[in-house]
Scaffold this motif. Sequence first.
Motif, PDB file in Angstrom:
ATOM      1  N   ALA A   2       0.825  -1.208   0.000  1.00  0.00           N
ATOM      2  CA  ALA A   2       0.000   0.000   0.000  1.00  0.00           C
ATOM      3  C   ALA A   2       0.861   1.262   0.000  1.00  0.00           C
ATOM      4  O   ALA A   2       1.681   1.453   0.891  1.00  0.00           O
ATOM      5  CB  ALA A   2      -0.925   0.000   1.222  1.00  0.00           C
ATOM      6  N   ASP A   3       0.673   2.089  -1.017  1.00  0.00           N
ATOM      7  CA  ASP A   3       1.442   3.327  -1.113  1.00  0.00           C
ATOM      8  C   ASP A   3       0.590   4.509  -1.578  1.00  0.00           C
ATOM      9  O   ASP A   3       1.100   5.612  -1.776  1.00  0.00           O
ATOM     10  CB  ASP A   3       2.637   3.152  -2.059  1.00  0.00           C
ATOM     11  N   GLY A   4      -0.710   4.276  -1.798  1.00  0.00           N
ATOM     12  CA  GLY A   4      -1.582   5.357  -2.214  1.00  0.00           C
ATOM     13  C   GLY A   4      -1.663   5.572  -3.706  1.00  0.00           C
ATOM     14  O   GLY A   4      -2.472   6.377  -4.167  1.00  0.00           O
ATOM     15  N   THR A   5      -0.827   4.861  -4.475  1.00  0.00           N
ATOM     16  CA  THR A   5      -0.836   5.055  -5.930  1.00  0.00           C
ATOM     17  C   THR A   5      -0.960   3.753  -6.716  1.00  0.00           C
ATOM     18  O   THR A   5      -1.463   3.756  -7.829  1.00  0.00           O
ATOM     19  CB  THR A   5       0.445   5.775  -6.389  1.00  0.00           C
ATOM     20  N   THR A   6      -0.480   2.639  -6.154  1.00  0.00           N
ATOM     21  CA  THR A   6      -0.499   1.367  -6.866  1.00  0.00           C
ATOM     22  C   THR A   6      -1.928   0.885  -7.085  1.00  0.00           C
ATOM     23  O   THR A   6      -2.733   0.840  -6.160  1.00  0.00           O
ATOM     24  CB  THR A   6       0.285   0.290  -6.090  1.00  0.00           C
ATOM     25  N   VAL A   7      -2.248   0.534  -8.329  1.00  0.00           N
ATOM     26  CA  VAL A   7      -3.539  -0.057  -8.660  1.00  0.00           C
ATOM     27  C   VAL A   7      -3.310  -1.536  -8.934  1.00  0.00           C
ATOM     28  O   VAL A   7      -2.475  -1.902  -9.767  1.00  0.00           O
ATOM     29  CB  VAL A   7      -4.173   0.622  -9.885  1.00  0.00           C
ATOM     30  N   ALA A   8      -4.015  -2.414  -8.224  1.00  0.00           N
ATOM     31  CA  ALA A   8      -3.763  -3.847  -8.342  1.00  0.00           C
ATOM     32  C   ALA A   8      -5.012  -4.634  -7.978  1.00  0.00           C
ATOM     33  O   ALA A   8      -6.000  -4.093  -7.468  1.00  0.00           O
ATOM     34  CB  ALA A   8      -2.600  -4.249  -7.434  1.00  0.00           C
ATOM     35  N   TRP A   9      -4.943  -5.947  -8.234  1.00  0.00           N
ATOM     36  CA  TRP A   9      -6.007  -6.878  -7.880  1.00  0.00           C
ATOM     37  C   TRP A   9      -5.712  -7.496  -6.521  1.00  0.00           C
ATOM     38  O   TRP A   9      -4.559  -7.830  -6.211  1.00  0.00           O
ATOM     39  CB  TRP A   9      -6.117  -7.990  -8.915  1.00  0.00           C
ATOM     40  N   VAL A  10      -6.750  -7.667  -5.721  1.00  0.00           N
ATOM     41  CA  VAL A  10      -6.634  -8.303  -4.404  1.00  0.00           C
ATOM     42  C   VAL A  10      -7.759  -9.323  -4.273  1.00  0.00           C
ATOM     43  O   VAL A  10      -8.925  -9.013  -4.568  1.00  0.00           O
ATOM     44  CB  VAL A  10      -6.749  -7.272  -3.261  1.00  0.00           C
ATOM     45  N   GLN A  11      -7.417 -10.541  -3.831  1.00  0.00           N
ATOM     46  CA  GLN A  11      -8.430 -11.566  -3.595  1.00  0.00           C
ATOM     47  C   GLN A  11      -8.521 -11.848  -2.107  1.00  0.00           C
ATOM     48  O   GLN A  11      -7.500 -12.086  -1.442  1.00  0.00           O
ATOM     49  CB  GLN A  11      -8.087 -12.852  -4.346  1.00  0.00           C
ATOM     50  N   ALA A  12      -9.740 -11.828  -1.573  1.00  0.00           N
ATOM     51  CA  ALA A  12      -9.921 -12.031  -0.140  1.00  0.00           C
ATOM     52  C   ALA A  12     -11.393 -12.307   0.138  1.00  0.00           C
ATOM     53  O   ALA A  12     -12.230 -12.317  -0.770  1.00  0.00           O
ATOM     54  CB  ALA A  12      -9.453 -10.806   0.635  1.00  0.00           C
ATOM     55  N   TYR A  13     -11.688 -12.522   1.417  1.00  0.00           N
ATOM     56  CA  TYR A  13     -13.059 -12.754   1.850  1.00  0.00           C
ATOM     57  C   TYR A  13     -13.629 -11.485   2.487  1.00  0.00           C
ATOM     58  O   TYR A  13     -12.969 -10.864   3.318  1.00  0.00           O
ATOM     59  CB  TYR A  13     -13.122 -13.891   2.873  1.00  0.00           C
ATOM     60  N   ILE A  14     -14.849 -11.135   2.110  1.00  0.00           N
ATOM     61  CA  ILE A  14     -15.572 -10.105   2.863  1.00  0.00           C
ATOM     62  C   ILE A  14     -16.022 -10.759   4.163  1.00  0.00           C
ATOM     63  O   ILE A  14     -16.763 -11.750   4.144  1.00  0.00           O
ATOM     64  CB  ILE A  14     -16.792  -9.581   2.088  1.00  0.00           C
ATOM     65  N   ASP A  61      -8.353 -14.979   5.812  1.00  0.00           N
ATOM     66  CA  ASP A  61      -8.981 -16.133   6.463  1.00  0.00           C
ATOM     67  C   ASP A  61     -10.487 -15.935   6.487  1.00  0.00           C
ATOM     68  O   ASP A  61     -10.985 -14.947   7.025  1.00  0.00           O
ATOM     69  CB  ASP A  61      -8.423 -16.273   7.886  1.00  0.00           C
ATOM     70  N   ARG A  62     -11.241 -16.893   5.936  1.00  0.00           N
ATOM     71  CA  ARG A  62     -12.690 -16.758   5.890  1.00  0.00           C
ATOM     72  C   ARG A  62     -13.307 -16.730   7.284  1.00  0.00           C
ATOM     73  O   ARG A  62     -14.420 -16.240   7.476  1.00  0.00           O
ATOM     74  CB  ARG A  62     -13.319 -17.884   5.068  1.00  0.00           C
ATOM     75  N   GLY A  63     -12.600 -17.218   8.284  1.00  0.00           N
ATOM     76  CA  GLY A  63     -13.107 -17.219   9.648  1.00  0.00           C
ATOM     77  C   GLY A  63     -12.526 -16.112  10.509  1.00  0.00           C
ATOM     78  O   GLY A  63     -12.655 -16.157  11.742  1.00  0.00           O
ATOM     79  N   GLU A  64     -11.910 -15.119   9.888  1.00  0.00           N
ATOM     80  CA  GLU A  64     -11.255 -14.052  10.651  1.00  0.00           C
ATOM     81  C   GLU A  64     -12.254 -13.307  11.537  1.00  0.00           C
ATOM     82  O   GLU A  64     -13.375 -13.009  11.121  1.00  0.00           O
ATOM     83  CB  GLU A  64     -10.590 -13.055   9.698  1.00  0.00           C
ATOM     84  N   SER A  65     -11.832 -13.010  12.794  1.00  0.00           N
ATOM     85  CA  SER A  65     -12.705 -12.286  13.724  1.00  0.00           C
ATOM     86  C   SER A  65     -11.991 -11.131  14.412  1.00  0.00           C
ATOM     87  O   SER A  65     -12.538 -10.523  15.328  1.00  0.00           O
ATOM     88  CB  SER A  65     -13.266 -13.249  14.779  1.00  0.00           C
ATOM     89  N   ASP A  66     -10.758 -10.825  13.980  1.00  0.00           N
ATOM     90  CA  ASP A  66      -9.992  -9.720  14.549  1.00  0.00           C
ATOM     91  C   ASP A  66      -9.810  -8.654  13.470  1.00  0.00           C
ATOM     92  O   ASP A  66      -9.164  -8.906  12.445  1.00  0.00           O
ATOM     93  CB  ASP A  66      -8.630 -10.216  15.046  1.00  0.00           C
TER      94      ASP A  66
END
Length: 722
Positions: A58-70, A107-112
């Motif tokens: 993260a630098d405020g300018t890089t545009v990229a794809w990110v895969q994760a769980y909502i 982590d799909r089970g993230e709680s923090d």
Amino acid sequence: MKKILNALFLTLLAVFTFSSCSDVPASYDILGEGDVPGLTGDGSKDNPYTVSDLKAKADGTTVAWVQAYIVAGIKSSTDMSISSENDVVFGTQPTGVKATAFLIADDRGESDYKNCSAVNLSGKTAGCSEVKAALNLVDNATTPLPRLVTLKGTLVKNTWGLPGLKEVTTAILEDGTIIGEGGDEPTPPVGGVTFFEESFASDKGTFTIEDKTRPTKVSEIWKWESYTPETGGTASKYMKASAYISATEKEASESWLISPVVNLTKATKASLTFEHAHKFCGDPAKELTIWVKESTASDWTQATIPTYGTNLDWKFVSSGNIDLVSYIGKNIQFAFKYISTTSNVGTWEVKNVKIVGEGEGGGETPEPPVEGTEIFTEKFGTKIIGKDEAKPAISAYQGWDNSNLTFAATSGDIRAIAHKTPEVSSDAPMVNHAWLPKNSEVNFSISNIKASGYSKFIVAYEVAANVYNAGETADLSAIKVVLNDKEVVAASKVVSAANKEANIFYSMQVEVEVTGTDASTLKFVADVADNTVGFRLYNIRLYGVEGGTAPEPSGSELFISEYVESFKGNNKYVEIYNPTSESIDLSGYSLKMNTNGKKEGEEIVWTSLHNKAFTGTIEPGHVVVFANNQAVNYAGEVVKCSAMAFNGDDAIGLFKGETLIDLMGTQGVQEKFGENVVLRRVATVTSPNTTYTLAEWHEVKLTSAEDDASVGISGLGSHTVE
């Protein structure tokens, strides 16, 4: 899903390969320039980043794809920043959450929440609105979490208090559905209607140039140029930007090449293209950028240039298609923004600029559109004052379009001039206007306006500046608008003799929220110090907007949010706050002190509170705390300032460039207004004020060293507005 399966495969491979090879050392990662250790993806659509990667890159300018769980929502009551687990809601169907953001995790089970990143859905780039509609947790409350998504956006260090994504233009759902702009593939060209075209075949055309920062040794950054190869051939003609001084002398600069207003009100599709070449840049994607805005807006939004050149030669390449879908049905402007740094001074050449698409008409429009009901338009009469005729004083003039109104001014007269604009520079018709001579106070008023029943107004007008002599510049926003004692300032528009902008009329517009009456008064005012060249005022229009509402709790400029002058020692602090929705570069700002109210004649004497120029940015809703070098009480992040030595009778000013934009304390008079005290801006203040107003500040007296270390610092590090 592909990424998760790949990770599982690699894990199994590791188990089988190294189960009997515990003595084999780990291989070395050889990192190239700009690489970050430990990344599991490369940010592409086929190999997206993880949340861990996002935090590293993260630098405020890089545009990229990110895969994760909502995995969670942000409580609707959370203000600006997540500070504890009480600000977020985990679970399969979180309720009472915001529609503008959510949290993602590996982590799909993230709680923090500390292991998460925030996704800000309030973007303006093409595709952002579609992504928000498809993913926000309010309108899609029946879709259970966790939810696997792949997102394309800008990686930022801070949004909602966490590293995360902003300007999310594309989302790929788990079933492969693509939402938004469609990914890495360039937008195909659209339609056969040309809405705008400028080749720069002979000059800069109707574009204007605005130098934000220009080294003193550089006379101009953007300029028109023609180049014919030594071996012969056709000349290449283009606009060129460069702040080059010498190979050993490099300075930071910023200059904008700004288009005229382009009419897309009847467009159904539109895209912008141009040809460009560049060389010697450090990072072309950061130093050579394109920006777009509605013509009446003050804030610009960066668009993505799909294609850059090699940065090694002068070969022109097509920019690719820049989709303007977010601006369909509007009048717009776009701008080429060039910057140089102390490390890299590149050169950018631009030509053959086009906006094409589908729909009707198009082309440039001389004036921005205005909403609301017209109350009056004043163009200073239809009988043009001849060259040899007497020029009547404003207060004595009888030829007004609106004889029912009362006009007055402290100086100036009515005269005629060719109505040249950025769009019409020759064969312009003569028009009457108000001439406001240089080195005089501007106070032009129109009274007895019937405007009852309105609570919000739009004031539109045209201004020109008499910047004839070499080196002369003027900011057209120096003329402030006052309606029923409510003063507002238009967006900055700097014109100069170097850019041949003398007596070119520019359209200006402001919005004023104030109660209208049947005896309303509209004024145009400027101090003597701000009128060094003389201004011309023309085509004044007032519109009433029914049902005006209170402004959103955010301002348009930084302001001082807290001041601490301790009971004992040098625990002196000044905090500034960003109430806007955009990150702000601090390099153009400074804090100064009016020591003991010192004056030289009538001039207030200001001295800097810091020996080095500010650097870095301040994120929306965040603060920066500046501290005396010997301050020790506040443990949060601070910027140390060796000259921060105020003692309670020294006014503090926040400056943008050389202009005072916010004031804390009484200037020009030695008065103990701020000794042994905390002064904290009340939450209802959303913008700066150059007049020190006690009602804007909450005071806490400090009577001991214990107070200094407790209540003296309890408010530092954050600020809220209502």
